[in-house]
Write an enzyme that holds these catalytic residues in place. Sequence first.
Site, PDB file in Angstrom:
ATOM      1  N   SER A  16     101.048 -60.310  14.188  1.00  0.00           N
ATOM      2  CA  SER A  16      99.969 -60.913  14.971  1.00  0.00           C
ATOM      3  C   SER A  16      99.251 -62.024  14.228  1.00  0.00           C
ATOM      4  O   SER A  16      98.710 -62.945  14.855  1.00  0.00           O
ATOM      5  CB  SER A  16      98.951 -59.844  15.385  1.00  0.00           C
ATOM      6  OG  SER A  16      98.372 -59.219  14.244  1.00  0.00           O
ATOM      7  N   ASP A 189      87.963 -56.381  11.236  1.00  0.00           N
ATOM      8  CA  ASP A 189      88.737 -55.161  10.961  1.00  0.00           C
ATOM      9  C   ASP A 189      89.448 -55.216   9.615  1.00  0.00           C
ATOM     10  O   ASP A 189      90.279 -54.371   9.314  1.00  0.00           O
ATOM     11  CB  ASP A 189      89.752 -54.901  12.078  1.00  0.00           C
ATOM     12  CG  ASP A 189      90.776 -56.031  12.229  1.00  0.00           C
ATOM     13  OD1 ASP A 189      90.724 -57.010  11.444  1.00  0.00           O
ATOM     14  OD2 ASP A 189      91.623 -55.944  13.136  1.00  0.00           O
ATOM     15  N   HIS A 192      92.678 -58.885  10.815  1.00  0.00           N
ATOM     16  CA  HIS A 192      92.843 -60.071  11.655  1.00  0.00           C
ATOM     17  C   HIS A 192      91.764 -61.100  11.309  1.00  0.00           C
ATOM     18  O   HIS A 192      90.599 -60.922  11.668  1.00  0.00           O
ATOM     19  CB  HIS A 192      92.758 -59.687  13.131  1.00  0.00           C
ATOM     20  CG  HIS A 192      93.872 -58.798  13.569  1.00  0.00           C
ATOM     21  ND1 HIS A 192      93.772 -57.420  13.561  1.00  0.00           N
ATOM     22  CD2 HIS A 192      95.115 -59.101  14.019  1.00  0.00           C
ATOM     23  CE1 HIS A 192      94.911 -56.900  13.985  1.00  0.00           C
ATOM     24  NE2 HIS A 192      95.748 -57.885  14.273  1.00  0.00           N
TER      25      HIS A 192
END
Length: 212
Positions: A16, A189, A192
């Site tokens: 991601s 977090d 990310h």
Amino acid sequence: MKTLSDGSTLLFNGDSITDCGRARPVGERDGLGEGYVAFVNGLLAVRQPEKKVRVLNTGVSGNRVIDLQIRWDEDVIALHPNWLSILIGINDVWRHFDNALNPNQVAIDRYEEVYRGLLDRTRPGLDGLVLMTPYFIEPRPEDAMRIQMDAYGAVVRRLAADYDAVFVDLQAAFDRVLAHCPSQSLAGDRVHPNKTGHMIIAESFLEALGIR
């Protein structure tokens, strides 16, 4: 130092952090996503305008190294890049902590085995390879997830040496900034990154290639 040449195709693959909303089936031009890949593309155009480098993005959110293995033919081999950059391992570690009962965990020896298999297939056809370490935006080295992430990062360092790759130590890059600001200023977090965090990755990538 070998670096990008005029007319090169530079492909980014990973999870991601690389994906970051890129276009499908392949991110290119305005479809590179909102993260470090787009930043690298823009900075290349500014710092080396005389070179025309085609930047592609095939990152997929949630991927581990075993997921890269499944889609490698379509998302890497078929695109015939001159240069390949890989950032993988964060989810391989994270799943040990947020989904500990999953029997399909990627242990560190399996991580290295699969990663080596991908590089064995791909490195001979590349002009250049860039391997970036997974990271955890946590300044305390005694943190359990940070300890495991550092171990997987050490595997990437070893692979970079074995496969004549440009090595980018993203954990060290984040640590330099974390010495002056809290982790929450870079990622809510601790994984990310926000725009500043993505710029850290982009700058680290370009610095490793000697592009300033």
